[in-house]
Design a protein around this motif. Structure first.
Motif, PDB file in Angstrom:
ATOM      1  N   SER A   1       3.078  12.542 -10.745  1.00  0.00           N
ATOM      2  CA  SER A   1       2.307  11.719 -11.679  1.00  0.00           C
ATOM      3  C   SER A   1       3.189  11.190 -12.805  1.00  0.00           C
TER       4      SER A   1
ATOM      5  N   ALA B   1       5.451   8.482 -11.350  1.00  0.00           N
ATOM      6  CA  ALA B   1       4.674   7.281 -11.040  1.00  0.00           C
ATOM      7  C   ALA B   1       4.330   6.514 -12.310  1.00  0.00           C
TER       8      ALA B   1
ATOM      9  N   ILE C   1      -0.691   5.605  -8.199  1.00  0.00           N
ATOM     10  CA  ILE C   1      -0.212   6.858  -7.605  1.00  0.00           C
ATOM     11  C   ILE C   1      -0.481   8.026  -8.552  1.00  0.00           C
TER      12      ILE C   1
ATOM     13  N   ASN D   1      -3.213  10.419  -7.063  1.00  0.00           N
ATOM     14  CA  ASN D   1      -2.722  11.729  -6.654  1.00  0.00           C
ATOM     15  C   ASN D   1      -3.677  12.838  -7.096  1.00  0.00           C
TER      16      ASN D   1
ATOM     17  N   VAL E   1       7.728   9.041  -4.592  1.00  0.00           N
ATOM     18  CA  VAL E   1       7.148   7.887  -5.283  1.00  0.00           C
ATOM     19  C   VAL E   1       7.835   6.587  -4.842  1.00  0.00           C
TER      20      VAL E   1
ATOM     21  N   ALA F   1       6.970   5.880  -1.150  1.00  0.00           N
ATOM     22  CA  ALA F   1       5.540   5.610  -0.990  1.00  0.00           C
ATOM     23  C   ALA F   1       5.218   4.183  -1.427  1.00  0.00           C
ATOM     24  N   GLU F   2       5.884   3.716  -2.500  1.00  0.00           N
ATOM     25  CA  GLU F   2       5.683   2.337  -2.945  1.00  0.00           C
ATOM     26  C   GLU F   2       6.178   1.341  -1.895  1.00  0.00           C
TER      27      GLU F   2
ATOM     28  N   ASP G   1      -0.805   0.877  -4.353  1.00  0.00           N
ATOM     29  CA  ASP G   1      -0.283   2.208  -4.644  1.00  0.00           C
ATOM     30  C   ASP G   1      -1.420   3.197  -4.896  1.00  0.00           C
ATOM     31  N   THR G   2      -2.580   2.669  -5.299  1.00  0.00           N
ATOM     32  CA  THR G   2      -3.753   3.529  -5.488  1.00  0.00           C
ATOM     33  C   THR G   2      -4.150   4.191  -4.177  1.00  0.00           C
TER      34      THR G   2
ATOM     35  N   GLY H   1      -1.662   6.820  -3.213  1.00  0.00           N
ATOM     36  CA  GLY H   1      -1.853   8.018  -4.029  1.00  0.00           C
ATOM     37  C   GLY H   1      -3.044   8.839  -3.580  1.00  0.00           C
TER      38      GLY H   1
ATOM     39  N   ILE I   1      -0.046  10.805  -0.553  1.00  0.00           N
ATOM     40  CA  ILE I   1       0.527  11.723  -1.540  1.00  0.00           C
ATOM     41  C   ILE I   1      -0.448  12.857  -1.869  1.00  0.00           C
TER      42      ILE I   1
END
Length: 319
Positions: free
Chosen positions: A55, A58, A66, A70, A196, A199-200, A210-211, A214, A218
């Motif tokens: 977190s 991110a 994220i 998360n 992070v 994942a992006e 990215d939401t 997350g 993640i």
């Protein structure tokens, strides 16, 4: 390649988090901090370290989806998946547990979290409020633990206390403790950075926000330690550990992770969270009422229902 790096980041996070817990626990016990305090603070914070570092990374890298996803996704997974899968393997006899007080605090924490998010940002002030609530939760847990020990009148010596704390080893040499601490402090930011960043990249490649990453990839990854712990506790018929693990983890996610992260850097809240995910998190929390207040056991049928609901949530989120 990105999927491999995300997986590598997750493995590093989990191993580093475990190393940090082991090192911190043994340092604390060596310098005379009571085992009870260690259990309520250091172990709890240490097991949440992967989520915390993700977190923070991110938020600093301008990926607020994220950071918040998360936490929200982990809380949903903790209830529906982390309780559902173990119940399929072995019924969880929660009818014998007394978790009402902690459960109510988890509900209050959930409502407080959503209320603060309604402003569109988790600010420095929001962080102070969440950490203040966390202090109340820890104070209450400490008081409950002390009362429980007095009620049982079980006079335990210091060595016995140490053995009850996860990761404690009275014979561990100082050099090994230092190695654990160094590995944990180096590994956590490294693993979080890998997860992070990649994942992006995955989110951009597949055209998802990215939401969503997350909330799914993640969140599921960082919930694996809770899932493993809960499966073992369920197989050992330790229902109090199962329920306590889920409730405690959810409170730390809401109060500690977002609280600390928002103090370090403000977190923008995507309005999409208010359309679905916040309410799923709250509904999942309310779904525990029959098991906490009505003394119902989490049977295999309930396990199938909870797990199915989680799979449905993931499908809806990804489509």
């Amino acid at each position: 390649m990105e999927w491999l790096l995300v997986s590598l980041g997750l493995v590093i996070l989990l191993l580093a988090g475990d190393a940090l817990v082991r090192g911190a626990v043994n340092v604390s016990l060596r310098i005379g901090i009571p085992a009870l305090i260690v259990s309520l603070t250091i172990v709890a914070f240490g097991t949440s370290a992967p989520e915390l570092l993700i977190s923070i990374q991110a938020a600093l890298k301008n990926a607020p989806g994220i950071a918040v996803g998360n936490v929200v996704g982990s809380n949903i997974a903790n209830i529906l998946l982390v309780l559902g899968v173990p119940a399929i393997l072995a019924p969880i006899h929660t009818s014998h547990c007394n978790s009402k007080r902690n459960y109510v605090m988890m509900l209050v924490a959930s409502v407080l979290f959503i209320a603060l998010a309604s402003g569109g940002f988790f600010t420095f002030t929001s962080g102070l409020i969440l950490l203040g609530a966390l202090a109340v939760v820890l104070g209450s847990a400490f008081y409950q633990a002390r009362c429980h020990k007095k009620a049982e009148a079980a006079a335990e010596d210091e060595e016995d206390d140490e053995e009850e704390v996860e990761g404690a080893d009275p014979d561990m040499p100082w050099w090994r403790i230092i190695v654990f601490l160094v590995l944990g402090l180096i590994g956590l930011p490294l693993g979080a950075d890998l997860m992070v960043d990649n994942a992006e990249i995955i989110a951009r490649r597949y055209g998802v926000s990215d939401t969503v990453i997350g909330l799914t990839l993640i969140a599921l990854g960082t919930s694996l330690p809770e899932l493993a712990t809960t499966v073992m506790a369920a197989l050992r018929r330790q229902a109090d550990v199962v329920l306590g693990n889920v409730i405690g983890s959810n409170m730390f996610n809401l109060l500690a992770i977002i609280g600390i992260t928002s103090i370090i850097h403000p977190i923008r809240v995507d309005p999409d969270f208010f359309e679905f995910d916040f309410w799923v998190m709250l509904a999942a929390s309310l779904a525990l009422i029959p098991f906490v207040f009505l003394k119902r056991d989490i049977t295999r049928i309930w396990g199938v229902v909870l797990t199915s609901l989680y799979l449905i949530y993931i499908l809806i989120t990804l489509t």
